[in-house]
Motif scaffolding. Structure first.
Motif, PDB file in Angstrom:
ATOM      1  N   ARG A  48      17.475 -24.274 -23.418  1.00  0.00           N
ATOM      2  CA  ARG A  48      16.524 -23.508 -24.448  1.00  0.00           C
ATOM      3  C   ARG A  48      17.597 -22.547 -25.006  1.00  0.00           C
ATOM      4  NH1 ARG A  48      11.202 -21.772 -24.311  1.00  0.00           N
ATOM      5  NH2 ARG A  48      10.774 -20.221 -25.700  1.00  0.00           N
ATOM      6  N   ASN A  49      17.919 -22.727 -26.165  1.00  0.00           N
ATOM      7  CA  ASN A  49      18.518 -21.684 -26.972  1.00  0.00           C
ATOM      8  C   ASN A  49      17.650 -21.491 -28.245  1.00  0.00           C
ATOM      9  OD1 ASN A  49      20.988 -21.121 -25.808  1.00  0.00           O
ATOM     10  ND2 ASN A  49      22.161 -22.867 -26.637  1.00  0.00           N
ATOM     11  N   THR A  51      14.812 -21.976 -28.797  1.00  0.00           N
ATOM     12  CA  THR A  51      13.471 -22.671 -28.276  1.00  0.00           C
ATOM     13  C   THR A  51      14.172 -24.082 -27.707  1.00  0.00           C
ATOM     14  OG1 THR A  51      11.410 -23.585 -28.702  1.00  0.00           O
ATOM     15  CG2 THR A  51      13.102 -23.793 -30.388  1.00  0.00           C
ATOM     16  N   ALA A  53      14.994 -27.984 -26.847  1.00  0.00           N
ATOM     17  CA  ALA A  53      15.523 -29.156 -27.796  1.00  0.00           C
ATOM     18  C   ALA A  53      14.625 -29.857 -28.843  1.00  0.00           C
ATOM     19  CB  ALA A  53      16.466 -29.991 -27.049  1.00  0.00           C
ATOM     20  N   HIS A  55      11.383 -28.910 -29.750  1.00  0.00           N
ATOM     21  CA  HIS A  55      10.972 -28.158 -30.744  1.00  0.00           C
ATOM     22  C   HIS A  55      12.043 -28.022 -31.954  1.00  0.00           C
ATOM     23  CE1 HIS A  55       7.698 -27.290 -28.509  1.00  0.00           C
ATOM     24  NE2 HIS A  55       8.265 -26.558 -27.635  1.00  0.00           N
ATOM     25  N   HIS A  56      13.377 -27.893 -31.430  1.00  0.00           N
ATOM     26  CA  HIS A  56      14.604 -28.018 -32.675  1.00  0.00           C
ATOM     27  C   HIS A  56      14.369 -29.068 -33.396  1.00  0.00           C
ATOM     28  CE1 HIS A  56      16.544 -24.155 -31.880  1.00  0.00           C
ATOM     29  NE2 HIS A  56      16.602 -24.682 -30.669  1.00  0.00           N
ATOM     30  N   TRP A  59      11.196 -29.255 -35.837  1.00  0.00           N
ATOM     31  CA  TRP A  59      11.118 -27.984 -36.711  1.00  0.00           C
ATOM     32  C   TRP A  59      12.329 -28.241 -38.046  1.00  0.00           C
ATOM     33  CZ3 TRP A  59      15.094 -24.487 -38.454  1.00  0.00           C
ATOM     34  CH2 TRP A  59      14.482 -23.486 -39.107  1.00  0.00           C
ATOM     35  N   SER A  60      13.540 -28.776 -37.358  1.00  0.00           N
ATOM     36  CA  SER A  60      14.559 -29.415 -38.348  1.00  0.00           C
ATOM     37  C   SER A  60      14.016 -30.360 -39.683  1.00  0.00           C
ATOM     38  CB  SER A  60      15.579 -29.940 -37.720  1.00  0.00           C
ATOM     39  OG  SER A  60      16.267 -29.135 -36.739  1.00  0.00           O
ATOM     40  N   GLN A  63       9.703 -27.249 -41.470  1.00  0.00           N
ATOM     41  CA  GLN A  63       9.892 -25.923 -40.806  1.00  0.00           C
ATOM     42  C   GLN A  63       8.433 -25.299 -40.541  1.00  0.00           C
ATOM     43  OE1 GLN A  63      12.936 -23.789 -43.207  1.00  0.00           O
ATOM     44  NE2 GLN A  63      14.540 -25.426 -42.321  1.00  0.00           N
ATOM     45  N   GLU A  67       5.466 -24.559 -32.164  1.00  0.00           N
ATOM     46  CA  GLU A  67       5.561 -25.148 -30.688  1.00  0.00           C
ATOM     47  C   GLU A  67       4.032 -25.697 -30.198  1.00  0.00           C
ATOM     48  OE1 GLU A  67       7.587 -22.652 -28.105  1.00  0.00           O
ATOM     49  OE2 GLU A  67       9.503 -22.389 -29.474  1.00  0.00           O
TER      50      GLU A  67
END
Length: 258
Positions: A48-49, A51, A53, A55-56, A59-60, A63, A67
């Motif tokens: 988790r950075n 959020t 991975a 979700h990244h 979202w990428s 946008q 979550e």
């Protein structure tokens, strides 16, 4: 034989971005299932950075994704969780073709020293019986302790749960705060999807689906997309399907066969 189709580096990069849903403006109505189907699966991860991975990944691509949109799909049985090259969320319609992966990973877990739980068959059966009687349970419902304090060490009950999860005997029912809850596979997987075609037909289908989502790849890359077959099966797919041979130009200017 015809000459391979040549794809220059600029075109290859554009094709890769398009295949991975990264070529368009990442806005508009959110179709989470559409994204997962187009990608094939979404790997989930504890890292988790900002959020996690998974979700990244979503979202990428849009946008407007949030979550809270992902995990209801698991409860609604639109997706199921299992192991590709790592723990992943997979569209439920893939389940019939995934029976081979339950068999492969279940057998591997049963014979692999790392997965041996340290519990007897009666104890493993009692874990299953408890889930059958009480409903979905997380690993926190059990009390065995790991034999060592290394970060990768797992308590015997967790190894037993995972062994049954790999085989499809148990399934991820839902997650709460990312904690996995196990239930009987027969209560999670829709009955009409629990039977699949034979091993060979499933392998062909998975390879076709992998190439659709790679657009361009070597036979090894097709094999590794799902990690649900061996090299010989992927080679058999290439011989049966005879996909179009290509040469792709890398950023270094070199041409590589695929």
């Amino acid at each position: 034989m015809t000459a391979p189709l040549r794809i220059g580096n600029r075109e290859a990069r554009r094709l890769w971005l398009w295949t991975n849903l990264l070529s368009g403006t990442p806005v508009g109505p959110v179709d989470v299932m559409g994204m997962i189907r187009a990608l094939g699966f979404v790997q989930i991860d504890t890292i988790r950075n900002v959020t996690r991975a998974h979700h990244h990944i979503l979202w990428s691509r849009n946008q407007n994704y949030r979550e809270k949109m992902l995990w209801p799909l698991l409860r609604q049985r639109e997706i199921f969780e299992h192991f590709t090259h790592d723990a992943s969320l997979i569209p439920m319609e893939v389940l019939p073709m995934w029976q081979r992966q339950f068999r492969r990973l279940g057998e591997k877990a049963a014979r692999h020293d790392w997965y041996q739980s340290g519990l007897g068959q009666e104890q493993i059966a009692s874990i299953r019986e408890r889930i059958a009687a009480e409903g979905a349970l997380s690993t926190h419902a059990f009390e065995t302790k790991a034999e060592s304090r290394e970060m990768w060490a797992r308590p015997p009950h967790k190894k037993a749960l995972d062994q049954m999860w790999y085989s499809g005997e148990l399934a991820t029912c839902h997650r709460e705060n990312f904690v996995k809850f196990y239930d009987l596979g027969e209560r999670v997987f829709p009955a009409q999807l629990r039977e699949g075609p034979g091993e060979a037909e499933s392998a062909l289908w998975l390879c076709d689906a992998a190439l659709d989502r790679l657009s361009v790849g070597t036979t090894g890359e097709v094999q590794r997309f799902w990690e649900a077959m061996d090299a010989g099966e992927a080679k058999g797919w290439a011989e049966a399907r005879r996909p179009v041979p290509v040469e792709v130009q890398g950023a270094d200017g070199a041409w590589r066969a695929a």
